[in-house]
Write a protein that holds these residues in place. Structure first.
Motif, mmCIF file in Angstrom:
data_model
loop_
_atom_site.group_PDB
_atom_site.id
_atom_site.type_symbol
_atom_site.label_atom_id
_atom_site.label_comp_id
_atom_site.label_asym_id
_atom_site.label_seq_id
_atom_site.Cartn_x
_atom_site.Cartn_y
_atom_site.Cartn_z
ATOM 1 N N ASN A 83 16.000 47.076 85.354
ATOM 2 C CA ASN A 83 16.432 47.584 84.055
ATOM 3 C C ASN A 83 15.283 47.406 83.068
ATOM 4 O OD1 ASN A 83 17.626 48.203 81.631
ATOM 5 N ND2 ASN A 83 19.475 46.986 81.987
ATOM 6 N N VAL A 126 17.344 43.346 89.833
ATOM 7 C CA VAL A 126 18.417 42.863 90.704
ATOM 8 C C VAL A 126 18.213 43.458 92.085
ATOM 9 C CG1 VAL A 126 20.908 42.832 91.101
ATOM 10 C CG2 VAL A 126 20.017 42.656 88.769
ATOM 11 N N ILE A 160 23.453 44.479 85.651
ATOM 12 C CA ILE A 160 22.014 44.719 85.719
ATOM 13 C C ILE A 160 21.467 44.394 84.319
ATOM 14 C CG2 ILE A 160 20.198 46.343 86.431
ATOM 15 C CD1 ILE A 160 22.329 46.120 88.571
#
Ligand code: CU
Length: 190
Positions: free
Chosen positions: A74, A124, A118
């Motif tokens: 992200n 992740v 996330i």
């Protein structure tokens, strides 16, 4: 004389530029063609999310489920969440998002009912032995070297289709669904 030299240089620069552009185009085309078979090259962007190396593992005879794995980063400033995964109805009954955790001496996996967070600025990993996608009620075998397309849905970023490159039954190692431990001791919760 000077003019000729400059003109020649200019041509050389132009030629180099053209060659470079052509080289890049070839490279990009190759990457696109290879994305189905070379998980190391696979990279997908969806808003602030970057999804890399989506893969699955070949299923063993009569295996009722299949795994799905990828890395998601992200790059944004807002938390997101993987809330759903779907495969074609002829591929699997449905898909779930799972986590694995030790329960005493037994490795168990269970569905994450609220999906997988996330967080902003974080990466992740969905991997064998950890978070993973699960194709429930496999309707056809997962064949090594092929791909299975899944649709990932994130709360903020939306949906994207990605091909999971199907590797060997124990692709990427770790404690997975195909390992002897997994066969004997893993149980689905819920
Ligand atoms: Cu699972």
């Amino acid at each position: 004389m000077k003019t000729t030299l400059i003109a020649a240089l200019g041509l050389a620069v132009l030629a180099t530029g053209a060659a470079r552009a052509e080289g890049q185009m070839t490279h990009q085309t190759k990457q696109r063609e290879m994305s189905a078979t070379a998980p190391a090259e696979a990279r997908f962007e969806l808003g602030a999310l970057v999804i890399e190396n989506p893969f699955s593992r070949a299923s063993l005879p009569n295996q009722p489920v299949g795994g799905g794995f990828f890395t998601v980063t992200n790059t944004g400033t807002e938390d997101d969440r993987l809330i759903a995964a779907n495969a074609a109805p002829e591929m699997a009954d449905h898909m779930e998002i799972h986590e694995m955790a030790m329960d005493g001496q037994v490795m168990k996996m269970r569905e994450l009912p609220k999906g997988l967070p996330i967080p902003a600025g974080e990466t992740v990993q969905l991997k064998p032995g950890g978070y993973h996608l699960m194709l429930m009620g496999l309707k056809q075998p997962l064949v090594e070297g092929e791909t299975v397309t899944v649709t990932l849905t994130f709360e903020k970023a939306g949906s994207i289709e990605v091909p999971l490159a199907i590797g060997a039954p124990n692709a990427k190692g770790g404690m997975g669904h195909g390992s002897p431990v997994g066969q004997g001791q893993m149980k689905h919760g819920g």
